[in-house]
Design an enzyme around this catalytic site. Structure first.
Site, mmCIF file in Angstrom:
data_model
loop_
_atom_site.group_PDB
_atom_site.id
_atom_site.type_symbol
_atom_site.label_atom_id
_atom_site.label_comp_id
_atom_site.label_asym_id
_atom_site.label_seq_id
_atom_site.Cartn_x
_atom_site.Cartn_y
_atom_site.Cartn_z
ATOM 1 N N HIS A 86 36.522 42.271 34.486
ATOM 2 C CA HIS A 86 36.201 43.570 35.100
ATOM 3 C C HIS A 86 36.119 44.685 34.052
ATOM 4 C CE1 HIS A 86 36.826 42.185 39.304
ATOM 5 N NE2 HIS A 86 37.685 41.365 38.736
ATOM 6 N N ASN A 159 37.649 42.694 45.881
ATOM 7 C CA ASN A 159 36.303 42.345 45.408
ATOM 8 C C ASN A 159 35.293 42.589 46.520
ATOM 9 O OD1 ASN A 159 36.982 41.531 42.823
ATOM 10 N ND2 ASN A 159 37.073 39.354 43.317
HETATM 11 FE FE1 HDE Z 1 42.028 40.329 38.975
HETATM 12 N N1 HDE Z 1 42.576 40.919 37.115
HETATM 13 N N2 HDE Z 1 42.984 38.571 38.722
HETATM 14 N N3 HDE Z 1 41.355 39.642 40.786
HETATM 15 N N4 HDE Z 1 41.031 42.020 39.242
HETATM 16 C C1 HDE Z 1 42.281 42.097 36.533
HETATM 17 O O1 HDE Z 1 43.832 43.469 35.375
HETATM 18 C C2 HDE Z 1 43.854 38.310 37.744
HETATM 19 C C3 HDE Z 1 41.672 38.458 41.372
HETATM 20 C C4 HDE Z 1 40.369 42.421 40.362
HETATM 21 O O2 HDE Z 1 38.983 48.170 38.005
HETATM 22 C C5 HDE Z 1 43.019 42.322 35.247
HETATM 23 O O3 HDE Z 1 43.959 45.626 34.613
HETATM 24 C C6 HDE Z 1 44.474 37.024 37.946
HETATM 25 C C7 HDE Z 1 41.332 38.480 42.764
HETATM 26 C C8 HDE Z 1 39.744 43.698 40.142
HETATM 27 O O4 HDE Z 1 40.655 48.042 36.600
HETATM 28 C C9 HDE Z 1 43.876 41.059 35.108
HETATM 29 C C10 HDE Z 1 43.909 36.521 39.082
HETATM 30 C C11 HDE Z 1 40.779 39.701 42.982
HETATM 31 C C12 HDE Z 1 40.080 44.051 38.838
HETATM 32 C C13 HDE Z 1 43.510 40.302 36.371
HETATM 33 C C14 HDE Z 1 42.983 37.498 39.576
HETATM 34 C C15 HDE Z 1 40.793 40.413 41.737
HETATM 35 C C16 HDE Z 1 40.891 42.987 38.310
HETATM 36 C C17 HDE Z 1 42.119 42.658 34.081
HETATM 37 C C18 HDE Z 1 44.178 35.191 39.747
HETATM 38 C C19 HDE Z 1 40.195 40.249 44.279
HETATM 39 C C20 HDE Z 1 39.629 45.286 38.102
HETATM 40 C C21 HDE Z 1 42.312 44.125 33.797
HETATM 41 C C22 HDE Z 1 45.552 34.877 39.923
HETATM 42 C C23 HDE Z 1 41.135 40.297 45.380
HETATM 43 C C24 HDE Z 1 40.567 46.435 38.292
HETATM 44 C C25 HDE Z 1 43.423 44.521 34.619
HETATM 45 C C26 HDE Z 1 40.028 47.647 37.574
HETATM 46 C C27 HDE Z 1 41.441 43.011 37.024
HETATM 47 C C28 HDE Z 1 44.102 39.141 36.669
HETATM 48 C C29 HDE Z 1 42.212 37.288 40.736
HETATM 49 C C30 HDE Z 1 40.251 41.734 41.623
HETATM 50 C C31 HDE Z 1 43.651 40.214 33.869
HETATM 51 C C32 HDE Z 1 45.492 36.386 37.028
HETATM 52 C C33 HDE Z 1 41.581 37.359 43.782
HETATM 53 C C34 HDE Z 1 38.900 44.494 41.127
HETATM 54 O O5 HDE Z 1 45.241 41.345 35.104
#
Ligand code: HDE
Length: 703
Positions: A86, A159
């Site tokens: 993202h 999402n």
């Molecule tokens: Fe994320 N995700 N994600 N994700 N995610 C990040 O956090 C992660 C997941 C989502 O505009 C990171 O600050 C793991 C689902 C958005 O700043 C990180 C898993 C959904 C954003 C991270 C998921 C999301 C992130 C990267 C599986 C929808 C952007 C930068 C266990 C419900 C937020 C940060 C923004 C961002 C990890 C799965 C949505 C790496 C480990 C499911 C919208 O921490």
């Protein structure tokens, strides 16, 4: 040796204004423009911001030039690590207003105080590409909202698709490594059409539900203002009595859903990298504030037990036919960020930021996320004090005994930074023992037969029923787009077994789909179906999963382009413009040169020059041209492409006689029912509200 005189090219005259006298404790922020002379970060006035300090006019630069060193040093440190996923995002400020309280269901004031308005900061993002990548690749879009509530910050980090690709956080790094550019070659950037992604998919059938959604036109949205948002996981609400209800969150755009067609999205990557960011920024600047309803699906544990899937599995959605949506409020985005870095880049969302009355569920993907976000933000933003950055700080009072660390911006007073404490004579330090309204976790009862282990629940084993449900819920046009997207992506795969295994997986979803994709790829025979742990079951189609049904016949929030040139009929242009604006559209005038004199009028500045303003950036186009100008433009590739693309991307066209006779002819376009005369303003406005789907089968081969 003669020395040249000390010329100061580009130097502005030193400011004669005296710096404002700083009195004790006063701060002058050059960044906010409060000080009228430039200073160093130490507040020392700068006498020359154009030339470094030289030993003599053509001599070496002196190390003592602290003004130069500070400026360059700051610049050298301007970049912080990208988000690992993202990274590319666009954001806006706004508010959330509660319209239908959930009294008795949760204690969260955000959802109980009718009429309560809280500020929000919302960031949309692509997932795979770097911060400098393009806006319109096929990808999932992040939809993250920070609510600054009176009880602290609540983040709904979702999402634009209701399901995720994996069931357990343990697989997240693998999934992301597979989709990102391949590590040896460093490409492709921001694209899933490559071997490692499809290798992972073909070996991990739990990905298939999300892959089907991503291959649909939801993966290529027309505008961030026209996407849905989903919290995906089940969360818990609970009330004063401790009774709990599960909840899934949905954002629904007031403008309806709208997507690009694939060729359009691919060409937009060249025409305007920032298409979505610009669209959001321009709309908010123009006062067209995007708005979403927030709706919830509420269900009890008993109801969940009767679902034909496990709601703790993030690869599963809950059909609206099973649990209807209940609108609770609306979000309006009405202010662009003042600074992209300070706000969009530094905002830190975290699914663990909850307020009292909401709790997590045992979804193993969610549980892993609760660790990841804070961890990555400590690295990306340099330490635990990122919570003090304005965009991250709560807007309600906050106090605790956390102290020190990098970039501490606060100056806490007094001796006491602990509790219990007797030295806090005036009781001014926070007390964590007297907070009846404090956050509490839902007192979930653990099952008696629980055993520790690295396990995947059996109820997570069905990977095919929901992708089948999705496929069965699509219209013919949408199915053709999904099948064609799969053909496009798999055609980019170099390894035959990966391609074959993927088609073998598709067979478990739907034989017809697999056959269409195999035919599109030119496979001689259908590969064997991959072994399925649990065969798919048929669920009744869910119209809410289709995209076209959620598009709105409206011009609101859309953009119309009118092509003009010297001598165009200004009255006709104005008639189209005012009708389109009345219907809610933004209208832009495009011409071969930036100034044109229309018939009977003076030269006027237009909004875009033809070669730099392709029809890709409009939802529908019109042309009002003098025949002689049309004849000239028929020799200009930019004009031919303008109409060829608009026609090819299924847009309504209002084309004058000269355009038809010369440009459409040169473009090889045979006008159909989606092409009208510019004089037929009513007809054009009606057509412009939708894409001309009937045109598509005549234009391209779809799978
Ligand atoms: Fe994320 N995700 N994600 N994700 N995610 C990040 O956090 C992660 C997941 C989502 O505009 C990171 O600050 C793991 C689902 C958005 O700043 C990180 C898993 C959904 C954003 C991270 C998921 C999301 C992130 C990267 C599986 C929808 C952007 C930068 C266990 C419900 C937020 C940060 C923004 C961002 C990890 C799965 C949505 C790496 C480990 C499911 C919208 O921490």
């Amino acid at each position: 040796m003669a020395t040249k005189k000390a010329a100061r090219p580009g130097a502005s005259a030193p400011s004669r204004k005296r710096p404002a006298q700083a009195t004790g404790g006063e701060t002058h922020q050059t960044a906010t423009g409060k000080r009228d002379v430039m200073t160093t970060a130490q507040g020392i006035p700068v006498s020359d911001n154009q030339n470094s300090l030289r030993a003599y006019p053509r001599g070496p630069t002196l190390l003592e030039d602290f003004v130069l060193r500070e400026k360059i040093t700051h610049f050298d440190h301007e970049r912080i690590p990208d988000r690992i996923v993202h990274a590319r995002g666009s954001a806006a400020h706004g508010y959330f207003e509660l319209t239908h309280p959930l009294t008795g269901i949760t204690t969260a004031r955000l959802f109980t105080d009718k009429g309560l308005r809280v500020p929000v900061f919302t960031r949309f993002s692509t997932v795979a590409g770097g911060a400098g990548s393009v806006d319109t690749p096929r990808d999932v879009r992040g939809f993250a909202v920070k609510f600054y509530t009176p009880e602290g910050n609540y983040d709904l980090v979702g999402n634009n698709l209701p399901v995720f690709a994996i069931q357990d956080a343990m697989k997240f790094p693998d999934f992301i490594h597979a989709v990102k550019m391949e590590p040896d070659r460093g490409f492709p950037q921001a694209a899933s059409a490559h071997d490692t992604f499809w290798d992972f998919v073909s070996l991990s059938p739990e990905t298939l539900n999300m892959v089907m959604w991503a291959m649909s036109d939801r993966g290529i949205p027309r505008s961030l203002r026209m996407i849905e948002g989903f919290g995906i996981h089940s969360f818990r609400f609970f009330n004063e009595a401790g009774d709990s209800t599960f909840v899934r969150f949905h954002w629904r755009p007031r403008l309806g859903l709208q997507s690009l067609v694939w060729d359009e999205s691919a060409k937009l990557q060249g025409a305007d990298n920032d298409f979505h960011r610009r669209d959001l920024f321009d709309a908010i600047n123009a006062g067209q504030y995007p708005e979403w309803d927030l709706a919830v699906q509420l269900f009890t544990e008993d109801e969940a037990d009767a679902f034909p899937f496990d709601h703790l599995d993030a690869t599963k959605l809950i059909p609206e036919e099973l649990v209807p949506l209940r609108v609770v409020g609306r979000m309006v985005l009405d202010r662009n960020p003042d600074n992209h870095f300070a706000e969009n880049d530094q905002v830190a969302f975290c699914p663990a930021n909850l307020v009292p009355g909401i709790d997590f569920s045992n979804d193993p993907l969610l549980q892993g996320r609760l660790f990841s976000y804070l961890d990555t933000q400590l690295w990306r933003l340099g330490g635990p004090n990122f919570t003090q950055i304005p965009v991250n700080a709560p807007k309600c009072p906050f106090a605790n005994h956390q102290r020190d660390a990098h970039m501490q911006m606060q100056v806490p007073k007094g001796r006491v930074a602990y509790e219990p404490a007797s030295l806090d004579k005036d009781g001014s330090t926070p007390n964590g023992r007297e907070t009846p309204a404090g956050f509490r976790s839902f007192a979930e009862r653990a099952p008696d037969d629980g055993r520790k282990g690295r396990l995947r629940a059996e109820s997570f084993a069905d990977h095919y029923s929901q992708p089948r449900l999705f496929w069965n819920s699509q219209s013919d046009v949408e199915r053709a787009h999904i099948a064609s997207a799969l053909v496009f992506e798999l055609a980019k795969v170099e390894d035959d077994p990966v391609r074959e295994r993927t088609v073998g997986q598709l067979r478990n979803i739907d034989q017809g789909l697999a056959q269409r994709v195999a035919d599109g790829l030119g496979m001689k025979a259908l590969p064997a179906a991959e072994p399925a742990a649990v065969p798919a079951i048929d669920m009744p189609p869910s119209p809410a999963l289709a995209l076209i049904g959620k598009m709105k016949d409206t011009l609101e929030g859309r953009c119309i382009g009118i092509l003009v040139a010297e001598g165009s009929d200004g009255k006709q242009v104005d008639a189209i413009r005012s009708a389109a604006e009345k219907a809610g559209a933004i209208v832009k005038i495009v011409a071969p040169k930036l100034h044109v004199a229309m018939k009977g009028g003076k030269p006027r500045k237009v909004d875009g020059q033809l070669a730099g303003t392709p029809s890709l950036v409009f939802d529908a186009v019109a042309s009002v041209l003098d025949p002689a100008e049309a004849e000239k433009l028929a020799k200009d590739g930019a004009a031919i492409d303008w109409f060829r693309d608009a026609f090819g991307h299924l847009k309504a066209i209002a084309a004058c006689g000269g355009t038809r006779q010369h440009i459409l002819k040169a473009a090889g376009i045979k006008p159909d029912a989606g092409v009208v005369e510019p004089g037929d303003v009513k007809g054009f406005i009606k057509l412009a509200k939708t894409r001309q789907w009937a045109r598509e089968p005549r234009l391209r081969t779809l799978a």
